[in-house]
Design an enzyme around this catalytic site. Structure first.
Site, PDB file in Angstrom:
ATOM      1  N   ARG A 142      -0.444   3.803  16.237  1.00 42.16           N
ATOM      2  CA  ARG A 142      -0.818   4.890  15.322  1.00 42.16           C
ATOM      3  C   ARG A 142      -0.550   6.284  15.860  1.00 42.16           C
ATOM      4  O   ARG A 142       0.019   7.118  15.154  1.00 42.16           O
ATOM      5  CB  ARG A 142      -2.279   4.756  14.869  1.00 42.16           C
ATOM      6  CG  ARG A 142      -2.609   3.535  13.989  1.00 42.16           C
ATOM      7  CD  ARG A 142      -1.459   2.994  13.243  1.00 42.16           C
ATOM      8  NE  ARG A 142      -1.796   1.981  12.256  1.00 42.16           N
ATOM      9  CZ  ARG A 142      -0.957   1.056  11.817  1.00 42.16           C
ATOM     10  NH1 ARG A 142       0.260   0.983  12.334  1.00 42.16           N
ATOM     11  NH2 ARG A 142      -1.303   0.199  10.888  1.00 42.16           N
ATOM     12  N   ASP A 190       0.816  -1.226   0.000  1.00 41.38           N
ATOM     13  CA  ASP A 190       0.000   0.000   0.000  1.00 41.38           C
ATOM     14  C   ASP A 190       0.843   1.265   0.000  1.00 41.38           C
ATOM     15  O   ASP A 190       0.646   2.159  -0.820  1.00 41.38           O
ATOM     16  CB  ASP A 190      -0.926   0.038   1.225  1.00 41.38           C
ATOM     17  CG  ASP A 190      -2.045  -0.997   1.148  1.00 41.38           C
ATOM     18  OD1 ASP A 190      -2.387  -1.416   0.023  1.00 41.38           O
ATOM     19  OD2 ASP A 190      -2.557  -1.386   2.212  1.00 41.38           O
ATOM     20  N   ASP A 206      -7.598   2.562  11.467  1.00 33.39           N
ATOM     21  CA  ASP A 206      -6.300   3.230  11.503  1.00 33.39           C
ATOM     22  C   ASP A 206      -6.314   4.643  10.923  1.00 33.39           C
ATOM     23  O   ASP A 206      -5.630   5.523  11.410  1.00 33.39           O
ATOM     24  CB  ASP A 206      -5.247   2.372  10.805  1.00 33.39           C
ATOM     25  CG  ASP A 206      -4.876   1.158  11.639  1.00 33.39           C
ATOM     26  OD1 ASP A 206      -4.977   1.260  12.882  1.00 33.39           O
ATOM     27  OD2 ASP A 206      -4.504   0.127  11.075  1.00 33.39           O
ATOM     28  N   SER A 238      -3.590  -9.757   5.666  1.00 31.20           N
ATOM     29  CA  SER A 238      -3.089  -8.419   5.916  1.00 31.20           C
ATOM     30  C   SER A 238      -2.538  -8.415   7.340  1.00 31.20           C
ATOM     31  O   SER A 238      -3.235  -8.764   8.282  1.00 31.20           O
ATOM     32  CB  SER A 238      -4.226  -7.414   5.762  1.00 31.20           C
ATOM     33  OG  SER A 238      -3.914  -6.256   6.489  1.00 31.20           O
TER      34      SER A 238
END
Ligand code: ARG
Length: 402
Positions: free
Chosen positions: A92, A12, A121, A173
């Site tokens: 995060r 990504d 996220d 993932s």
């Protein structure tokens, strides 16, 4: 235009780097915070450069992550929906605050992240950015571009000669750091199907764990784990060590359906041996040192704290206020817990504390007993008075009916 991109080196963010460069005719600076135990700094630098990064930042933040994010969350006993130790959620705010710092330093026009439009996220990244730089432009390529699937992203990468990992493509993932691994997608999307063994990262399946149990001792000071089997450790190193011990015994596998902030239920696997062991162990010291009302009130705090972390509200007034509360109640959480690790079980078999409120002479059923048994009668009389009054009322009504 200058954009700082939170970059992991995965598909990504690699595609995002090139896409941002083309779409915004921008100089893209990548920012990577390494908080896992197996990330290779020079590999990330090489990858980002060869994908077209204008400048590359890689920071090892394992210690900060452990001391400033994991420790308070552990003290809070925070497990989202009673199970998830919040490894991804906790990372995060740390990454996003680093991103803002680099954006300031580089006088960038925008920051960017590689989160999808249906996950948690993106919220966590952007709320943190709002807190520190409310006017900074945020770009989320995955919410904007036309690439509809992983396959299309791979096509794009091939077309533009973007180096993506050549190792066997994982159908899952994965997000990973020292506090835990999050695994989703692929066959895991059927919540009724047992996860295939290859979905798990480091933990042994039960049939491959040692036949003999292993005993370990964890020592805490004011709610912070400090020693393992009598040896002093820096927190992030202790976590890494516990992960490896726990994984060997198959400890820390979590399979759950959780409620995402965006309203979707999702099935996720987590692997978090150290987190599972530390939460369990710390709770045992608290059971010795906290008074009953604080113990019960803390259950409420734990669940609220977990929600705040999950929702990306790390930098919020309430979270800060709860930290002060936790600081106070952990003044006495010092002591040692003995865990028996065996066949995916983490069993607490002993605990002690210099601040223990456990009073043997009060608790014992032996002749050493000092508890005044007569005093219980009056206590029950008053404690149970509402019950008695209610029952009397019912009797009275029944009599009237007859
Ligand atoms: N559901 C978890 C969370 O919101 C993990 C998200 C990332 N998971 C992943 N497999 N990439 O915190």
């Amino acid at each position: 235009m200058k954009i700082v991109l939170a970059y992991s080196g995965g598909l990504d963010t690699s595609v995002a780097l090139k896409w941002l460069k083309d779409k915004y005719k921008a100089k893209v600076i990548t920012y990577t915070a390494t908080i896992g135990d197996e990330i290779n700094k020079s590999e990330i630098e090489k990858k980002a450069k060869s994908t077209g990064a204008f400048k590359v930042y890689v920071e090892d933040l394992k210690k900060e992550f452990a001391n400033e994010f994991i420790a308070p969350t552990l003290k809070a006993g925070a497990l989202y929906e009673g199970k998830y130790p919040l490894a991804t959620a906790l990372s995060r705010p740390l990454i996003a605050s680093g991103l803002v710092e680099i954006a300031r330093k580089e006088k960038a026009d925008a920051v960017a992240h590689g989160c999808t439009g249906k996950g948690n996220d993106q919220v966590r990244f952007e709320l943190t950015i709002f807190s520190f730089a409310p006017n900074l432009k945020i770009i989320a390529p995955l919410r904007e571009w036309e690439l509809k699937s992983r396959e299309e992203e791979i096509e794009y990468a091939k077309k533009h000669h973007i180096p993506v990992s050549t190792t066997k493509k994982s159908p899952y993932s994965i997000d990973k750091n020292i506090w835990g691994t999050s695994i989703e997608c692929g066959v895991l999307e059927d919540p009724d199907q047992e996860p295939p063994e290859d979905a798990w990262d480091k933990t042994n399946p039960i049939d491959k764990t040692p036949d003999k149990p292993q005993y370990i001792k964890i020592y805490f000071e004011n709610g912070i784990p400090k020693k393992l089997d009598g040896n002093k450790y820096e927190l992030s190193a202790l976590i890494v060590e516990l992960n490896s011990i726990g994984a060997k015994h198959g400890i820390g596998r979590i399979d759950m359906v959780e409620d995402r902030l965006v309203g979707i239920k999702s099935r996720e696997l987590y692997e978090a041996p150290a987190a599972v062991m530390l939460h369990k162990a710390l709770g045992e010291i608290e059971n010795l040192t906290l008074d009953r009302e604080t113990t019960h009130f803390k259950e409420v705090i734990s669940s609220k704290y977990a929600q705040l972390v999950y929702y990306g509200l790390w930098y919020s007034d309430l979270k800060e206020a709860l930290d002060s509360f936790l600081e106070k109640i952990h003044e006495n959480t010092t002591g040692e817990v003995t865990l028996k690790l065996h066949k995916a079980n983490c069993i607490v078999v002993g605990r002690n504390s210099p601040n223990s409120l456990y009073n043997t002479k009060m608790a014992t059923y032996s002749p050493e007993d000092i508890f005044n048994h007569q005093s219980a009668k009056g206590f029950i009389e008053l404690f149970g008075l509402p019950q008695k009054i209610q029952a009397l009322k019912i009797l009275e009504k029944q009599k009237k009916k007859k």
